[in-house]
Write an enzyme that holds these catalytic residues in place. Sequence first.
Site, PDB file in Angstrom:
ATOM      1  N   ILE A 242      56.606 146.973 121.442  1.00  0.00           N
ATOM      2  CA  ILE A 242      56.012 146.829 120.098  1.00  0.00           C
ATOM      3  C   ILE A 242      54.740 145.995 120.207  1.00  0.00           C
ATOM      4  CG2 ILE A 242      56.408 146.053 117.713  1.00  0.00           C
ATOM      5  CD1 ILE A 242      59.442 145.990 118.359  1.00  0.00           C
TER       6      ILE A 242
ATOM      7  N   GLY B 144      51.843 143.594 118.666  1.00  0.00           N
ATOM      8  CA  GLY B 144      51.604 142.708 117.517  1.00  0.00           C
ATOM      9  C   GLY B 144      52.872 142.148 116.902  1.00  0.00           C
TER      10      GLY B 144
ATOM     11  N   SER C 271      53.442 138.899 116.673  1.00  0.00           N
ATOM     12  CA  SER C 271      53.205 137.495 116.282  1.00  0.00           C
ATOM     13  C   SER C 271      53.464 137.259 114.801  1.00  0.00           C
ATOM     14  CB  SER C 271      51.762 137.094 116.611  1.00  0.00           C
ATOM     15  OG  SER C 271      50.869 137.937 115.906  1.00  0.00           O
TER      16      SER C 271
ATOM     17  N   GLY D 244      53.966 139.303 110.547  1.00  0.00           N
ATOM     18  CA  GLY D 244      54.068 140.488 109.694  1.00  0.00           C
ATOM     19  C   GLY D 244      55.142 141.485 110.078  1.00  0.00           C
TER      20      GLY D 244
ATOM     21  N   GLY E  68      55.345 143.628 112.488  1.00  0.00           N
ATOM     22  CA  GLY E  68      55.722 143.662 113.905  1.00  0.00           C
ATOM     23  C   GLY E  68      56.756 142.605 114.233  1.00  0.00           C
TER      24      GLY E  68
ATOM     25  N   SER F  41      49.198 153.986 107.662  1.00  0.00           N
ATOM     26  CA  SER F  41      49.072 153.321 106.361  1.00  0.00           C
ATOM     27  C   SER F  41      49.061 154.380 105.277  1.00  0.00           C
ATOM     28  CB  SER F  41      47.748 152.548 106.310  1.00  0.00           C
ATOM     29  OG  SER F  41      47.485 152.091 104.998  1.00  0.00           O
TER      30      SER F  41
ATOM     31  N   TYR G 239      38.673 151.716 107.613  1.00  0.00           N
ATOM     32  CA  TYR G 239      40.075 151.483 107.992  1.00  0.00           C
ATOM     33  C   TYR G 239      40.858 152.786 107.777  1.00  0.00           C
ATOM     34  CZ  TYR G 239      44.903 149.779 107.333  1.00  0.00           C
ATOM     35  OH  TYR G 239      46.267 149.600 107.391  1.00  0.00           O
TER      36      TYR G 239
HETATM   37  N1  LIG Z   1      50.985 144.920 105.120  1.00  0.00           N
HETATM   38  C1  LIG Z   1      50.495 145.999 104.551  1.00  0.00           C
HETATM   39  O1  LIG Z   1      50.314 146.046 103.316  1.00  0.00           O
HETATM   40  C2  LIG Z   1      50.193 147.211 105.374  1.00  0.00           C
HETATM   41  C3  LIG Z   1      49.986 148.422 104.677  1.00  0.00           C
HETATM   42  C4  LIG Z   1      49.723 149.561 105.405  1.00  0.00           C
HETATM   43  C5  LIG Z   1      49.664 149.517 106.780  1.00  0.00           C
HETATM   44  N2  LIG Z   1      49.870 148.327 107.419  1.00  0.00           N
HETATM   45  C6  LIG Z   1      49.789 148.337 108.887  1.00  0.00           C
HETATM   46  O2  LIG Z   1      50.916 147.670 109.422  1.00  0.00           O
HETATM   47  C7  LIG Z   1      50.586 147.112 110.690  1.00  0.00           C
HETATM   48  C8  LIG Z   1      51.019 145.644 110.728  1.00  0.00           C
HETATM   49  O3  LIG Z   1      50.265 144.925 109.762  1.00  0.00           O
HETATM   50  P1  LIG Z   1      50.861 143.631 109.052  1.00  0.00           P
HETATM   51  O4  LIG Z   1      51.014 143.943 107.621  1.00  0.00           O
HETATM   52  O5  LIG Z   1      52.023 143.122 109.791  1.00  0.00           O
HETATM   53  O6  LIG Z   1      49.604 142.655 109.186  1.00  0.00           O
HETATM   54  P2  LIG Z   1      49.507 141.157 109.736  1.00  0.00           P
HETATM   55  O7  LIG Z   1      50.549 140.307 109.127  1.00  0.00           O
HETATM   56  O8  LIG Z   1      48.064 140.803 109.529  1.00  0.00           O
HETATM   57  O9  LIG Z   1      49.814 141.290 111.309  1.00  0.00           O
HETATM   58  C9  LIG Z   1      48.919 142.005 112.118  1.00  0.00           C
HETATM   59  C10 LIG Z   1      49.385 141.971 113.553  1.00  0.00           C
HETATM   60  O10 LIG Z   1      48.445 142.739 114.339  1.00  0.00           O
HETATM   61  C11 LIG Z   1      47.947 141.894 115.393  1.00  0.00           C
HETATM   62  N3  LIG Z   1      46.557 142.235 115.718  1.00  0.00           N
HETATM   63  C12 LIG Z   1      45.515 142.360 114.881  1.00  0.00           C
HETATM   64  N4  LIG Z   1      44.386 142.623 115.565  1.00  0.00           N
HETATM   65  C13 LIG Z   1      44.742 142.669 116.880  1.00  0.00           C
HETATM   66  C14 LIG Z   1      44.034 142.888 118.081  1.00  0.00           C
HETATM   67  N5  LIG Z   1      42.702 143.091 118.102  1.00  0.00           N
HETATM   68  N6  LIG Z   1      44.712 142.862 119.252  1.00  0.00           N
HETATM   69  C15 LIG Z   1      46.032 142.621 119.273  1.00  0.00           C
HETATM   70  N7  LIG Z   1      46.774 142.391 118.168  1.00  0.00           N
HETATM   71  C16 LIG Z   1      46.129 142.411 116.985  1.00  0.00           C
HETATM   72  C17 LIG Z   1      48.046 140.495 114.838  1.00  0.00           C
HETATM   73  O11 LIG Z   1      47.992 139.543 115.902  1.00  0.00           O
HETATM   74  P3  LIG Z   1      47.399 138.040 115.681  1.00  0.00           P
HETATM   75  O12 LIG Z   1      48.534 137.224 115.099  1.00  0.00           O
HETATM   76  O13 LIG Z   1      47.002 137.613 117.053  1.00  0.00           O
HETATM   77  O14 LIG Z   1      46.237 138.147 114.753  1.00  0.00           O
HETATM   78  C18 LIG Z   1      49.404 140.570 114.149  1.00  0.00           C
HETATM   79  O15 LIG Z   1      50.453 140.490 115.079  1.00  0.00           O
HETATM   80  C19 LIG Z   1      49.070 147.309 110.860  1.00  0.00           C
HETATM   81  O16 LIG Z   1      48.843 148.435 111.690  1.00  0.00           O
HETATM   82  C20 LIG Z   1      48.593 147.594 109.449  1.00  0.00           C
HETATM   83  O17 LIG Z   1      47.425 148.386 109.437  1.00  0.00           O
HETATM   84  C21 LIG Z   1      50.130 147.165 106.751  1.00  0.00           C
END
Ligand SMILES: NC(=O)c1ccc[n+]([C@@H]2O[C@H](COP(=O)([O-])OP(=O)(O)OC[C@H]3O[C@@H](n4cnc5c(N)ncnc54)[C@H](OP(=O)(O)O)[C@@H]3O)[C@@H](O)[C@H]2O)c1
Length: 289
Positions: A11, A13, A15, A17, A19, A136, A149
């Site tokens: 998996i 990411g 750290s 959210g 993931g 997304s 995006y």
């Molecule tokens: N939450 C929503 O509303 C939503 C909606 C639709 C889709 N998504 C998708 O769901 C997935 C997870 O997002 P989330 O909501 O969990 O967001 P999040 O809380 O911002 O977590 C993002 C994760 O991605 C990692 N990441 C970002 N840029 C990276 C890079 N350049 N290299 C390696 N790791 C990186 C971050 O690591 P760091 O901690 O190091 O920054 C973190 O672990 C994403 O693909 C996002 O597009 C989310």
Amino acid sequence: MATNDSKVWFITGISRGLGRELAKAVLARGDVVIGTTRDGTSGLEARAGALHVLTLELTDAARIPQVVKQAHALHGRLDVVVNNAGYGLLGAIEEATAEEARHVFDVNFFGPLRVVQAALPFLRAQRKGHVVNITSIAGLAPMAGSGLYAAAKCALEGLSLSLAQEVAPLGVKVTLVEPGAFRTDFLSQHSRRESQGRIEDYAKTAGAVVEYLGKISGKQLGDPALGAKAIVDAVVADAAPLHLVLGSDALRRTRERVGILSGELDRWEAVTKSTDLTGPEAAGTLRPS
Ligand SMILES: NC(=O)c1ccc[n+]([C@@H]2O[C@H](COP(=O)([O-])OP(=O)(O)OC[C@H]3O[C@@H](n4cnc5c(N)ncnc54)[C@H](OP(=O)(O)O)[C@@H]3O)[C@@H](O)[C@H]2O)c1
């Protein structure tokens, strides 16, 4: 070592959210997590041998195959490969710089592509496995204000739909997870990026959406722990879905989009069909199946 009954999940990411919640849900099932973070730590606790954390910055193209190889070597197999890590770039399309556009594609599209390409030789050799690409609702029904995006997520959707057909005969499944708004850091200043250029003509379209997304940060409808549970349930189901839309907001937007597409197909059907060759030349036509 992982037992025959348990699955080995890779998996990206973990750290924060979704993931992180997914890693927790997988560990709670008794499965093995090989997760990536940018600093190589996760702060998660697990029984001995169940959690491995590898360092990965997704824009580091050369490192991705090494990390996937290292992940495979840990237990001699990869059962589920989840492309989760990603971020949102907000702003009107015209406002984005070339560098912003390149970076959002590097992280949200080329990173996952490289992970998939690095994992496929192992999955093909196993003649089983499951690729889960988290895109997304923006990849199904884009709004103004996050076009680049959405473009990257749409690209990952297209890749996954083709991939599913290429690898199904080899025993490998593909699932697209399309979340709506989930209460993670995604929309916070910690995660989101915003194009700095401001063009007044977009204030009422892209600008209004960006302002709205700022306001709902921390107040989103989706529970990441329930999202993670839904992903695990779908992966272990007998017939895993190709599309897994998560959240009633995402469901509403997808249904609206399907309705618009379907209505336009109906309204323009005659024009659509009018471009086919007719007469004697049509006789020798070969159609893609
Ligand atoms: N939450 C929503 O509303 C939503 C909606 C639709 C889709 N998504 C998708 O769901 C997935 C997870 O997002 P989330 O909501 O969990 O967001 P999040 O809380 O911002 O977590 C993002 C994760 O991605 C990692 N990441 C970002 N840029 C990276 C890079 N350049 N290299 C390696 N790791 C990186 C971050 O690591 P760091 O901690 O190091 O920054 C973190 O672990 C994403 O693909 C996002 O597009 C989310």
